[in-house]
Design a protein around this motif. Structure first.
Motif, mmCIF file in Angstrom:
data_model
loop_
_atom_site.group_PDB
_atom_site.id
_atom_site.type_symbol
_atom_site.label_atom_id
_atom_site.label_comp_id
_atom_site.label_asym_id
_atom_site.label_seq_id
_atom_site.Cartn_x
_atom_site.Cartn_y
_atom_site.Cartn_z
ATOM 1 N N VAL A 155 -1.885 7.121 -3.233
ATOM 2 C CA VAL A 155 -0.638 6.381 -3.101
ATOM 3 C C VAL A 155 0.158 6.894 -1.903
ATOM 4 O O VAL A 155 0.033 8.048 -1.496
ATOM 5 N N ARG A 156 0.937 6.020 -1.312
ATOM 6 C CA ARG A 156 1.874 6.429 -0.263
ATOM 7 C C ARG A 156 3.209 6.756 -0.914
ATOM 8 O O ARG A 156 3.703 6.001 -1.763
ATOM 9 N N VAL A 157 3.789 7.862 -0.506
ATOM 10 C CA VAL A 157 5.078 8.300 -1.015
ATOM 11 C C VAL A 157 6.075 8.309 0.138
ATOM 12 O O VAL A 157 5.807 8.884 1.191
ATOM 13 N N ASP A 158 7.205 7.643 -0.041
ATOM 14 C CA ASP A 158 8.262 7.639 0.978
ATOM 15 C C ASP A 158 9.555 8.129 0.344
ATOM 16 O O ASP A 158 9.908 7.722 -0.765
ATOM 17 N N ILE A 159 10.254 9.004 1.056
ATOM 18 C CA ILE A 159 11.470 9.622 0.542
ATOM 19 C C ILE A 159 12.624 9.350 1.498
ATOM 20 O O ILE A 159 12.487 9.498 2.712
ATOM 21 N N LYS A 160 13.759 8.953 0.930
ATOM 22 C CA LYS A 160 14.966 8.739 1.728
ATOM 23 C C LYS A 160 16.128 9.464 1.063
ATOM 24 O O LYS A 160 16.359 9.309 -0.140
ATOM 25 N N THR A 165 9.812 6.177 -3.191
ATOM 26 C CA THR A 165 9.061 4.965 -3.498
ATOM 27 C C THR A 165 7.564 5.242 -3.395
ATOM 28 O O THR A 165 7.125 6.099 -2.623
ATOM 29 N N TYR A 166 6.801 4.495 -4.202
ATOM 30 C CA TYR A 166 5.350 4.655 -4.258
ATOM 31 C C TYR A 166 4.712 3.304 -3.946
ATOM 32 O O TYR A 166 5.052 2.299 -4.570
ATOM 33 N N SER A 167 3.779 3.285 -2.996
ATOM 34 C CA SER A 167 3.165 2.024 -2.570
ATOM 35 C C SER A 167 1.755 2.291 -2.033
ATOM 36 O O SER A 167 1.266 3.424 -2.077
ATOM 37 N N ASP A 168 1.131 1.265 -1.481
ATOM 38 C CA ASP A 168 -0.211 1.384 -0.884
ATOM 39 C C ASP A 168 -1.194 2.084 -1.817
ATOM 40 O O ASP A 168 -1.948 2.974 -1.405
ATOM 41 N N PHE A 169 -1.197 1.687 -3.081
ATOM 42 C CA PHE A 169 -2.104 2.294 -4.046
ATOM 43 C C PHE A 169 -3.557 2.074 -3.624
ATOM 44 O O PHE A 169 -3.943 0.983 -3.251
ATOM 45 N N GLY A 170 -4.349 3.139 -3.672
ATOM 46 C CA GLY A 170 -5.756 3.049 -3.298
ATOM 47 C C GLY A 170 -6.022 3.263 -1.821
ATOM 48 O O GLY A 170 -7.175 3.159 -1.381
ATOM 49 N N ALA A 171 -4.992 3.600 -1.047
ATOM 50 C CA ALA A 171 -5.173 3.821 0.391
ATOM 51 C C ALA A 171 -6.104 5.005 0.643
ATOM 52 O O ALA A 171 -6.193 5.934 -0.161
#
Length: 258
Positions: free
Chosen positions: A71-76, A227-233
Motif C-alpha cells: 500500500v502507499r502511505v501519505d502523511i500530511k 491516507t492509504y491507497s495504491d493497494f497491491g503496488a
C-alpha cells in the motif's frame, strides 16, 4: 544533531500510519534522495475497549486488511509531509518524509531486518540500522515483528469509537496503551490518553484514511492525516551501495527509541 527536538517530533509521528513510526528531525533543511520503491501497511489483533463492539470490530477488520497487501502511505501535517510505499509481507519499504524546519527531507529504506536512513542534515552517507535492535516501539522501526503495518498498535489504543456514517468513524485513542514503552509518550501524561481521531474505509472494507488531532499533545502540531491507497503496488526498494553506507552511531539509534 538535536536529539531532544528529534524525540519531540517523534511523539507526533506516533500517529502516522496508525503506527509507531517516529521519524524525527535534526539540523537544517537539506534534501535527501528521492524515493525509489513502493510499499504497504499491515496489522493484527483487537484490544479490550469500551467502544461499541460492532464499530470496533469493523474498524479493527479494516485496519487488519492493511496487512494483506502492499500500500502507499501519505502523511500530511503541520510538522511533516511525505510518504511512500510499504509491503508488510516482505517487510519492504521506501519512504521520504519532509520535516521542514525540524530536519529537512529524510529518506528511509527497509528490506527485511535492515533499515537505512539518509538525511543530509545528519550525514552525507546512508546510515544503517538493525531494525531488530530498535524494539517494537522504536521510533524508526517501521515494521516491527508481529505488527508490520502497525494496525494492531493503533487498534490497541482505541478507547472509544462510533460509526458516524457509511465507512466513517470517530473516536479517541490512548497513546499510552498503543505505545506502553515509549518514554516520550509517557512524558505527555494524561493528555496522551484522549487523542481524537476520525477514520474512513473503502468499499472493500479497508482503512483508507486516519485523521488524528495531535494538537492535544502540542498545540503547534494540528491534525495529522494519513491516507492509504495504491493497494497491491510493486515494492522494490534498492539496497544502498556499500561505499555510500556506514553504521549509524549508537547515540542515533538510542535517540530513535532503540
Amino acid at each position: 544533531m538535536n536529539t531532544r527536538r528529534l524525540a519531540t517530533t517523534g511523539v507526533a509521528l506516533v500517529a502516522a500510519f496508525g503506527l509507531g513510526l517516529g521519524l524525527t528531525g535534526c539540523g537544517n533543511q537539506n534534501e535527501a534522495d528521492a524515493p525509489a520503491g513502493n510499499g504497504n501497511v499491515g496489522a493484527s489483533a483487537a484490544p479490550a475497549s469500551s467502544a461499541p463492539a460492532d464499530a470496533l470490530a469493523e474498524l479493527t477488520a479494516a485496519a487488519l486488511k492493511l496487512n494483506e497487501q502492499s500500500v502507499r502511505v501519505d502523511i500530511k501535517s503541520s510538522v511533516m509531509n511525505g510518504g511512500g510505499l510499504m509491503d508488510p509481507r516482505t517487510k519492504s519499504a521506501d519512504m521520504t518524509l519532509d520535516l521542514g524546519a525540524q530536519g529537512g527531507k529524510v529518506r528511509m529504506i527497509t528490506i527485511g531486518d535492515d533499515m537505512w536512513l539518509k538525511a543530509k542534515s545528519i550525514s552525507a552517507k546512508w546510515l544503517h540500522m538493525d531494525a531488530t535492535k530498535l524494539g517494537a516501539n522504536g521510533q524508526m522501526n517501521l515494521m516491527p515483528d508481529g505488527d508490520p503495518g502497525g494496525a494492531k498498535k493503533m487498534i490497541g489504543g482505541v478507547v472509544e469509537v462510533k460509526k458516524t456514517g457509511e465507512g466513517t468513524f470517530s473516536g479517541t485513542l490512548d497513546y499510552t496503551k498503543a505505545n506502553p514503552d515509549d518514554k516520550n509518550i509517557k512524558a505527555l501524561g494524561a493528555k496522551a490518553k484522549a487523542i481524537p481521531f476520525t477514520a474512513k474505509t473503502d468499499a472493500e472494507g479497508r482503512l483508507v484514511e486516519l485523521d488524528v488531532d495531535t494538537s492535544v499533545l502540542l498545540a503547534s502540531l494540528g491534525k495529522m492525516t494519513t491516507t492509504y491507497s495504491d493497494f497491491g503496488a510493486t515494492v522494490s526498494p534498492e539496497k544502498p551501495a556499500a561505499g555510500e553506507t556506514e553504521e549509524a552511531p549508537e547515540s542515533l539509534r538510542k535517540a530513535f527509541g532503540g
